[in-house]
Design an enzyme around this catalytic site. Structure first.
Site, PDB file in Angstrom:
ATOM      1  N   GLY A  20      -2.842  -4.497   9.353  1.00 44.09           N
ATOM      2  CA  GLY A  20      -2.922  -4.163   7.928  1.00 44.09           C
ATOM      3  C   GLY A  20      -4.345  -4.366   7.436  1.00 44.09           C
ATOM      4  CD  GLN A  21      -5.706  -2.888   1.990  1.00 50.27           C
ATOM      5  OE1 GLN A  21      -6.876  -2.557   1.859  1.00 50.27           O
ATOM      6  NE2 GLN A  21      -4.825  -2.725   1.052  1.00 50.27           N
ATOM      7  CG  ASP A  77      10.504  -4.368  13.646  1.00 55.92           C
ATOM      8  OD1 ASP A  77      10.357  -4.716  12.460  1.00 55.92           O
ATOM      9  OD2 ASP A  77      11.153  -3.367  13.996  1.00 55.92           O
ATOM     10  CB  ALA A  80       3.816  -7.491   3.126  1.00 57.61           C
ATOM     11  CE1 TYR A 122      -3.960 -14.178   2.453  1.00 57.16           C
ATOM     12  CE2 TYR A 122      -2.633 -13.553   4.373  1.00 57.16           C
ATOM     13  CZ  TYR A 122      -3.780 -14.108   3.831  1.00 57.16           C
ATOM     14  OH  TYR A 122      -4.752 -14.599   4.659  1.00 57.16           O
ATOM     15  CB  THR A 166       1.995  -9.188  -4.958  1.00 58.53           C
ATOM     16  OG1 THR A 166       1.579  -8.187  -5.888  1.00 58.53           O
ATOM     17  CG2 THR A 166       3.496  -9.368  -5.090  1.00 58.53           C
ATOM     18  CG  ASP A 167      -1.135  -8.125  -8.994  1.00 58.34           C
ATOM     19  OD1 ASP A 167      -0.725  -7.819  -7.862  1.00 58.34           O
ATOM     20  OD2 ASP A 167      -1.727  -7.314  -9.735  1.00 58.34           O
ATOM     21  CE1 TYR A 197       4.601  -5.539  -1.824  1.00 55.94           C
ATOM     22  CE2 TYR A 197       3.696  -5.725  -4.042  1.00 55.94           C
ATOM     23  CZ  TYR A 197       3.582  -5.940  -2.693  1.00 55.94           C
ATOM     24  OH  TYR A 197       2.455  -6.548  -2.186  1.00 55.94           O
ATOM     25  CE  LYS A 205       4.269 -10.078  -0.760  1.00 53.56           C
ATOM     26  NZ  LYS A 205       3.911 -10.297   0.666  1.00 53.56           N
TER      27      LYS A 205
HETATM   28  N1  LIG Z   1      -2.378  -4.104  -0.897  1.00 47.99           N
HETATM   29  C1  LIG Z   1      -2.397  -4.717  -2.079  1.00 47.99           C
HETATM   30  O1  LIG Z   1      -2.927  -4.185  -3.081  1.00 47.99           O
HETATM   31  C2  LIG Z   1      -1.816  -6.085  -2.226  1.00 47.99           C
HETATM   32  C3  LIG Z   1      -1.784  -6.664  -3.513  1.00 47.99           C
HETATM   33  C4  LIG Z   1      -1.242  -7.940  -3.652  1.00 47.99           C
HETATM   34  C5  LIG Z   1      -0.740  -8.614  -2.557  1.00 47.99           C
HETATM   35  N2  LIG Z   1      -0.775  -8.028  -1.323  1.00 47.99           N
HETATM   36  C6  LIG Z   1      -0.216  -8.776  -0.196  1.00 47.99           C
HETATM   37  O2  LIG Z   1      -1.256  -9.035   0.727  1.00 47.99           O
HETATM   38  C7  LIG Z   1      -0.715  -9.070   2.060  1.00 47.99           C
HETATM   39  C8  LIG Z   1      -1.491  -8.124   2.946  1.00 47.99           C
HETATM   40  O3  LIG Z   1      -1.346  -6.807   2.406  1.00 47.99           O
HETATM   41  P1  LIG Z   1      -2.158  -5.552   2.956  1.00 47.99           P
HETATM   42  O4  LIG Z   1      -2.769  -4.897   1.789  1.00 47.99           O
HETATM   43  O5  LIG Z   1      -3.013  -5.963   4.107  1.00 47.99           O
HETATM   44  O6  LIG Z   1      -0.941  -4.665   3.431  1.00 47.99           O
HETATM   45  P2  LIG Z   1      -0.903  -3.488   4.514  1.00 47.99           P
HETATM   46  O7  LIG Z   1      -2.266  -2.951   4.706  1.00 47.99           O
HETATM   47  O8  LIG Z   1       0.194  -2.602   4.094  1.00 47.99           O
HETATM   48  O9  LIG Z   1      -0.496  -4.276   5.817  1.00 47.99           O
HETATM   49  C9  LIG Z   1       0.797  -4.788   6.010  1.00 47.99           C
HETATM   50  C10 LIG Z   1       1.061  -4.812   7.489  1.00 47.99           C
HETATM   51  O10 LIG Z   1       2.414  -5.242   7.689  1.00 47.99           O
HETATM   52  C11 LIG Z   1       2.934  -4.484   8.736  1.00 47.99           C
HETATM   53  N3  LIG Z   1       4.385  -4.411   8.721  1.00 47.99           N
HETATM   54  C12 LIG Z   1       5.168  -3.661   7.911  1.00 47.99           C
HETATM   55  N4  LIG Z   1       6.444  -3.787   8.282  1.00 47.99           N
HETATM   56  C13 LIG Z   1       6.472  -4.629   9.332  1.00 47.99           C
HETATM   57  C14 LIG Z   1       7.490  -5.139  10.164  1.00 47.99           C
HETATM   58  N5  LIG Z   1       8.780  -4.785  10.025  1.00 47.99           N
HETATM   59  N6  LIG Z   1       7.153  -5.987  11.157  1.00 47.99           N
HETATM   60  C15 LIG Z   1       5.884  -6.332  11.344  1.00 47.99           C
HETATM   61  N7  LIG Z   1       4.857  -5.876  10.617  1.00 47.99           N
HETATM   62  C16 LIG Z   1       5.154  -5.029   9.613  1.00 47.99           C
HETATM   63  C17 LIG Z   1       2.341  -3.102   8.521  1.00 47.99           C
HETATM   64  O11 LIG Z   1       2.440  -2.329   9.699  1.00 47.99           O
HETATM   65  P3  LIG Z   1       2.523  -0.723   9.547  1.00 47.99           P
HETATM   66  O12 LIG Z   1       1.332  -0.319   8.712  1.00 47.99           O
HETATM   67  O13 LIG Z   1       2.471  -0.239  10.935  1.00 47.99           O
HETATM   68  O14 LIG Z   1       3.812  -0.466   8.845  1.00 47.99           O
HETATM   69  C18 LIG Z   1       0.912  -3.432   8.147  1.00 47.99           C
HETATM   70  O15 LIG Z   1       0.106  -3.527   9.295  1.00 47.99           O
HETATM   71  C19 LIG Z   1       0.761  -8.717   1.913  1.00 47.99           C
HETATM   72  O16 LIG Z   1       1.509  -9.897   1.842  1.00 47.99           O
HETATM   73  C20 LIG Z   1       0.837  -7.993   0.567  1.00 47.99           C
HETATM   74  O17 LIG Z   1       2.107  -8.097  -0.014  1.00 47.99           O
HETATM   75  C21 LIG Z   1      -1.320  -6.793  -1.127  1.00 47.99           C
END
Ligand SMILES: NC(=O)c1ccc[n+]([C@@H]2O[C@H](COP(=O)([O-])OP(=O)(O)OC[C@H]3O[C@@H](n4cnc5c(N)ncnc54)[C@H](OP(=O)(O)O)[C@@H]3O)[C@@H](O)[C@H]2O)c1
Length: 304
Positions: A20-21, A50, A74, A113, A115-116, A139, A143
């Site tokens: 993920g990012q 998974d 997530a 992690y 979220t807001d 979502y 969370k």
């Molecule tokens: N993005 C935002 O703006 C944001 C804002 C607030 C909080 N957060 C939190 O920050 C954290 C990191 O978010 P991020 O932005 O890095 O999210 P992301 O880029 O969507 O990465 C999430 C990762 O989780 C993996 N994933 C999804 N389903 C899964 C499963 N069943 N088993 C194992 N892995 C799985 C995804 O794999 P695939 O891509 O292959 O599905 C992806 O690599 C999360 O907890 C998110 O809730 C994010």
């Protein structure tokens, strides 16, 4: 703890969601403090995990015997989650609670992690950790379930609530805007939702700095474990963020500010979801840079 940097051998850090990012940035920053086991759903650079499968999680933890777990996985598709509640609940809440229960048995620390979007955005000031969550969408609800399940599991846990994450990789607002600026002459962007953009790299760096101190016994999670806000400093609307991206990128497009009512999406979003980072700063002596500075640095990195 099996081993730490202090005793001469490097700690084993199990990173879940390493593609993920945030996970991708963590791979690099965590490598500075330990041996990273980069687990992901695809298993590109490490074991497959998974989170839909509870047995797989228990197996992975028992096989890797980590000194710490960092969960960056997530279900983050906010709109899609409205129709996919069960899957979002499993990945964002149930699996996180199970992780906590497994790690509580061995006293292994975990960083997770949130979220807001656990807030409705109806306040007119930045949210603190003491404010009562009231999510508007699936979502956010799931969370919130994950935060609570982990903090109630008895595990030594840190939960960092972050917001508006972007970076050089993954599906995010920055990369979407850069693409659209090249494709379109005119863009309509929501201007009445306010938040704090957070560079995935800064989140990863803060995580690694805190974890280093935990692993070296400098921070005791029995005392400082819990929930912390951790976002880029400052605040802006989506349209303001887009405008800053446009200016810093040197691209050419016209931005038209629109109200949320003109942007139809399945999930409702908070109007004001700025988080107050004071508790993190006071507890760990670290602070996130202003979102504009991080944006400039991220864009420089993208150009390179
Ligand atoms: N993005 C935002 O703006 C944001 C804002 C607030 C909080 N957060 C939190 O920050 C954290 C990191 O978010 P991020 O932005 O890095 O999210 P992301 O880029 O969507 O990465 C999430 C990762 O989780 C993996 N994933 C999804 N389903 C899964 C499963 N069943 N088993 C194992 N892995 C799985 C995804 O794999 P695939 O891509 O292959 O599905 C992806 O690599 C999360 O907890 C998110 O809730 C994010």
């Amino acid at each position: 703890m099996k081993n730490t940097g202090c005793s001469g051998s490097r700690p084993t850090l199990l990173l879940i969601g390493s593609n993920g990012q945030v996970g991708w940035e963590l791979r690099r920053t965590l490598a500075g403090i330990g041996d990273v086991v980069a687990a992901s759903i695809e298993g590109e650079c490490g074991p497959v995990i998974d989170l839909m499968d509870p047995d797989a999680l228990a197996r992975l933890i028992s096989e890797t015997k980590p000194d710490a777990v960092i969960n960056a996985a997530a279900y983050t598709a906010v709109d899609k989650a409205e129709a996919d509640r069960e899957i979002a609940q499993r990945i964002n809440a149930d699996a996180v609670g199970e992780m906590g229960a497994l790690l509580a048995k061995t006293g292994t620390p975990i960083i997770h992690y949130s979220t807001d979007f656990v807030f409705s955005g109806n306040l007119n000031r930045a949210y603190t950790e003491d404010d009562t969550p009231d999510p508007l969408n699936v979502y956010g609800e799931t969370k919130l379930g994950g935060e609570r399940a982990l903090l109630e599991s008895g595990a030594k846990a840190l939960v960092f609530r972050t917001s508006w994450v972007y970076g050089a990789r993954g599906a995010n607002f920055l990369l979407t805007m850069l693409r659209l600026f090249k494709e379109r002459e005119e863009l309509r962007v929501v201007d009445d939702q306010i938040g704090s953009p957070t560079w995935s790299r800064m989140l990863a760096e803060m995580t690694s700095m805190v974890l280093y101190r935990v692993l070296h016994g400098d921070l005791d999670l029995d005392q400082v474990g819990g929930l912390y806000n951790l976002t880029g400093a400052g605040q802006v609307s989506w349209c303001g963020f887009a405008s800053a991206i446009l200016e810093a990128s040197g691209l050419d497009a016209r931005l038209i500010p629109i109200p949320s009512t003109e942007y139809q999406a399945p999930a409702m979003r908070p109007m004001y979801s700025v988080l107050d980072n004071s508790l993190f700063q006071e507890t760990f002596g670290l602070s996130m840079p202003d979102w504009r500075l991080s944006l400039t640095q991220c864009l420089e990195e993208l150009k390179r």
